[in-house]
Enzyme design. Structure first.
Site, PDB file in Angstrom:
ATOM      1  N   LYS A   1       2.895   4.775  -2.720  1.00 56.49           N
ATOM      2  CA  LYS A   1       4.336   5.023  -2.767  1.00 56.49           C
ATOM      3  C   LYS A   1       4.811   5.249  -4.206  1.00 56.49           C
ATOM      4  O   LYS A   1       5.737   6.029  -4.446  1.00 56.49           O
ATOM      5  CB  LYS A   1       5.085   3.886  -2.086  1.00 56.49           C
ATOM      6  CG  LYS A   1       4.772   3.775  -0.587  1.00 56.49           C
ATOM      7  CD  LYS A   1       5.027   5.085   0.161  1.00 56.49           C
ATOM      8  CE  LYS A   1       4.865   4.987   1.661  1.00 56.49           C
ATOM      9  NZ  LYS A   1       5.157   6.222   2.374  1.00 56.49           N
TER      10      LYS A   1
ATOM     11  N   THR B   1      11.123  -0.933  12.027  1.00 56.62           N
ATOM     12  CA  THR B   1      10.334   0.093  12.731  1.00 56.62           C
ATOM     13  C   THR B   1       8.985  -0.531  13.104  1.00 56.62           C
ATOM     14  O   THR B   1       8.619  -1.579  12.561  1.00 56.62           O
ATOM     15  CB  THR B   1      10.053   1.330  11.841  1.00 56.62           C
ATOM     16  OG1 THR B   1       9.021   0.984  10.902  1.00 56.62           O
ATOM     17  CG2 THR B   1      11.266   1.845  11.104  1.00 56.62           C
TER      18      THR B   1
ATOM     19  N   ASP C   1       4.035  14.901  14.781  1.00 57.53           N
ATOM     20  CA  ASP C   1       3.416  13.577  14.697  1.00 57.53           C
ATOM     21  C   ASP C   1       1.974  13.665  15.184  1.00 57.53           C
ATOM     22  O   ASP C   1       1.659  14.477  16.065  1.00 57.53           O
ATOM     23  CB  ASP C   1       4.205  12.578  15.566  1.00 57.53           C
ATOM     24  CG  ASP C   1       4.067  11.138  15.079  1.00 57.53           C
ATOM     25  OD1 ASP C   1       5.067  10.567  14.627  1.00 57.53           O
ATOM     26  OD2 ASP C   1       2.940  10.589  15.156  1.00 57.53           O
TER      27      ASP C   1
ATOM     28  N   TYR D   1      -0.876   0.320  -0.370  1.00 58.79           N
ATOM     29  CA  TYR D   1       0.349   0.976   0.095  1.00 58.79           C
ATOM     30  C   TYR D   1       1.271   1.253  -1.092  1.00 58.79           C
ATOM     31  O   TYR D   1       1.771   2.379  -1.266  1.00 58.79           O
ATOM     32  CB  TYR D   1       1.024   0.066   1.120  1.00 58.79           C
ATOM     33  CG  TYR D   1       2.330   0.579   1.672  1.00 58.79           C
ATOM     34  CD1 TYR D   1       2.355   1.568   2.651  1.00 58.79           C
ATOM     35  CD2 TYR D   1       3.545   0.066   1.228  1.00 58.79           C
ATOM     36  CE1 TYR D   1       3.553   2.038   3.163  1.00 58.79           C
ATOM     37  CE2 TYR D   1       4.748   0.534   1.740  1.00 58.79           C
ATOM     38  CZ  TYR D   1       4.752   1.512   2.702  1.00 58.79           C
ATOM     39  OH  TYR D   1       5.934   1.975   3.218  1.00 58.79           O
TER      40      TYR D   1
END
Ligand code: NAD
Length: 280
Positions: free
Chosen positions: A154, A185, A32, A150
């Site tokens: 995707k 999340t 990460d 976004y």
């Protein structure tokens, strides 16, 4: 037991997937950009008896990605799975976005995946085995207004994964794209560049809850993902209401277009209400 590298492993879907896989006996390397977060998830896994390591990685850095994968192979003798999962949300009205916003999301959400594939591919070809799992989104399958940058990235990840799958199969490599609907999340609270004031009105959480009805628990998503990998699915679209939306998009696209149009009008009204309330 598999050796798995997970980018974005310090939070959300990456952390939940790593935790589940380690519980199943796999060794997970959590990479990460937020190395403290990856360290902490790895420490929790190890404390509960699992096998986990952490690594600092910015997926935009192709050389660093190659070096990390080389190190994993040197340490463990192979790499069985890579999860190209790290991603960010960039949305908002197109007229408010700068070129830098578009570049940022392309660099992480598309080129980060490309860097991951390029790093593991030679090793997996040599092994004659491996599984590449790219995290796309339901937004890669259906219209997602106010999240266009976004959604663009995707859709690219879905196209890349579907195209690579038959090509990679020749080498014994499997390719899967994960397409989750809205999942609980931290990304739901961070979507939209902080430097985009126009995006302050409606959060991604509000927008996506309005669009799809509810938010899926991340541990359920991780379980669906692990089951989908075992079944070697090409696309894992989950939960069920995400599959329903994808099905409607293919059968009656005009229905989702009208739904998306109503969502844009709702978001505009919400922003106007907030602006009105803020006026002295
Ligand atoms: P998250 O914010 O909890 O986790 C994303 C992780 O990626 C963070 O730990 C972050 O530090 C890391 N990251 C960001 N930029 C990075 C970089 N340049 N290099 C390395 N790591 C980086 O969000 P999440 O929901 O777990 O997101 C994981 C993936 O799932 C993303 O690709 C996201 O687009 C996708 N996704 C999420 C949802 C959802 O509703 N949560 C739905 C569909 C798809």
């Amino acid at each position: 037991m598999a050796i798995a590298l997970i980018t974005g492993g310090g939070s959300g879907i990456g952390a939940a997937t790593g935790t589940l896989m380690a519980r199943n006996g796999d060794t997970v390397i959590l990479a990460d950009i937020n190395s403290d977060a990856a360290d902490s998830v790895a420490a929790q896994i190890v404390a509960s008896g699992g096998k986990a390591e952490s690594a600092a990685l910015d997926v935009r850095d192709a050389q660093a990605f190659n070096a990390l994968v080389d190190r994993v192979v040197a340490d463990h003798g192979r790499i069985d799975l890579v999860f190209n999962n790290a991603g960010i949300g960039v949305g908002g009205p197109i007229e408010d976005l700068t070129l830098e916003h578009w570049q940022r999301v392309v660099d992480i959400n598309i080129m980060g995946v490309v860097n991951g594939i390029r790093a593991v591919y030679p090793h997996m070809i040599r092994q004659g085995d491996g599984h590449i799992v790219n995290t796309a989104s339901l937004a890669g399958l259906v219209p997602s207004p106010l999240l266009a940058p976004y959604a663009m990235t995707k859709h690219a990840v879905v196209g890349l994964s579907l195209s690579l799958r038959p090509e990679a199969a020749v080498h014994g490599i499997r390719v899967t794209a994960l397409c989750p609907g809205p999942t609980e999340t931290p990304i739901l609270d961070s979507t939209g560049p902080a430097d985009l004031p126009a995006n302050e009105g409606v959060s991604a959480r509000e927008l996506l809850t309005k669009a799809t009805g509810s938010i899926y628990p991340v541990d359920d998503l991780a379980a669906d993902l692990v089951a989908g990998i075992e079944a070697n699915r090409s696309l894992i679209v989950t939960p069920q209401r995400a599959r329903l939306a994808w099905w409607v998009q293919r059968l009656v696209p005009s229905y989702l277009e009208r739904h998306a149009g109503r969502l844009v009008s709702w978001a505009k009204r919400e922003v106007e209400k907030l602006e009105h309330a803020a006026k002295p």
